[in-house]
Design a protein around this motif. Sequence first.
Motif, PDB file in Angstrom:
ATOM      1  N   UNK A   1      22.053 -14.927  29.751  1.00  0.00           N
ATOM      2  CA  UNK A   1      21.317 -14.620  30.983  1.00  0.00           C
ATOM      3  C   UNK A   1      19.820 -14.801  30.758  1.00  0.00           C
ATOM      4  N   UNK A   2      19.311 -14.317  29.626  1.00  0.00           N
ATOM      5  CA  UNK A   2      17.878 -14.431  29.334  1.00  0.00           C
ATOM      6  C   UNK A   2      17.450 -15.891  29.251  1.00  0.00           C
ATOM      7  N   UNK A   3      18.252 -16.715  28.581  1.00  0.00           N
ATOM      8  CA  UNK A   3      17.927 -18.143  28.468  1.00  0.00           C
ATOM      9  C   UNK A   3      17.915 -18.790  29.846  1.00  0.00           C
ATOM     10  N   UNK A   4      18.933 -18.508  30.650  1.00  0.00           N
ATOM     11  CA  UNK A   4      19.038 -19.075  32.000  1.00  0.00           C
ATOM     12  C   UNK A   4      17.853 -18.637  32.865  1.00  0.00           C
TER      13      UNK A   4
ATOM     14  N   UNK B   1       9.243 -15.096  28.454  1.00  0.00           N
ATOM     15  CA  UNK B   1      10.109 -16.035  27.735  1.00  0.00           C
ATOM     16  C   UNK B   1      11.489 -15.400  27.570  1.00  0.00           C
ATOM     17  N   UNK B   2      12.432 -16.134  27.007  1.00  0.00           N
ATOM     18  CA  UNK B   2      13.819 -15.662  26.888  1.00  0.00           C
ATOM     19  C   UNK B   2      13.909 -14.365  26.073  1.00  0.00           C
ATOM     20  N   UNK B   3      13.140 -14.270  25.013  1.00  0.00           N
ATOM     21  CA  UNK B   3      13.163 -13.068  24.171  1.00  0.00           C
ATOM     22  C   UNK B   3      12.690 -11.844  24.955  1.00  0.00           C
ATOM     23  N   UNK B   4      11.634 -11.997  25.719  1.00  0.00           N
ATOM     24  CA  UNK B   4      11.115 -10.884  26.521  1.00  0.00           C
ATOM     25  C   UNK B   4      12.119 -10.476  27.604  1.00  0.00           C
ATOM     26  N   UNK B   5      12.745 -11.452  28.231  1.00  0.00           N
ATOM     27  CA  UNK B   5      13.741 -11.162  29.258  1.00  0.00           C
ATOM     28  C   UNK B   5      14.923 -10.428  28.636  1.00  0.00           C
ATOM     29  N   UNK B   6      15.354 -10.857  27.468  1.00  0.00           N
ATOM     30  CA  UNK B   6      16.471 -10.189  26.803  1.00  0.00           C
ATOM     31  C   UNK B   6      16.119  -8.734  26.487  1.00  0.00           C
ATOM     32  N   UNK B   7      14.898  -8.468  26.083  1.00  0.00           N
ATOM     33  CA  UNK B   7      14.484  -7.090  25.804  1.00  0.00           C
ATOM     34  C   UNK B   7      14.503  -6.240  27.072  1.00  0.00           C
ATOM     35  N   UNK B   8      14.134  -6.836  28.204  1.00  0.00           N
ATOM     36  CA  UNK B   8      14.195  -6.115  29.475  1.00  0.00           C
ATOM     37  C   UNK B   8      15.655  -5.797  29.820  1.00  0.00           C
ATOM     38  N   UNK B   9      16.549  -6.762  29.598  1.00  0.00           N
ATOM     39  CA  UNK B   9      17.972  -6.533  29.853  1.00  0.00           C
ATOM     40  C   UNK B   9      18.487  -5.402  28.956  1.00  0.00           C
TER      41      UNK B   9
END
Length: 106
Positions: free
Chosen positions: A98-101, A68-76
């Motif tokens: 970027x995470x949301x997209x 999800x967006x939160x997990x992607x943001x943490x990876x970034x």
Amino acid sequence: MKRKIAALILGTSFVLAACGGGGGSDSKTATESANGPEVFKQNCSSCHGGDLKGGYGPSLEKVGAEHNAEEIQKIIENGKGNMPPNILGGDKAAEEAVAKWLSEKK
């Protein structure tokens, strides 16, 4: 042995240069607008491909099906594998955009 060390140094340099190294002038311009696709293009596409199909980094074509967006943001923010942390220089608005997209890619 010297060739292995040289290859390691060269490979590390390539990753840092290709992935933006966390905040050059191009990064600042891209993150001011917090436009997910544009920030990705300027900071991430050299490793993940402009078409999201991957290259040096993994494919992100269906990353939203896995994270999800939160997990992607943490990876970034934290990096993963060969991806260095804070690739967007800690710009929270850019990270969120970027995470949301990317979370919509399923």
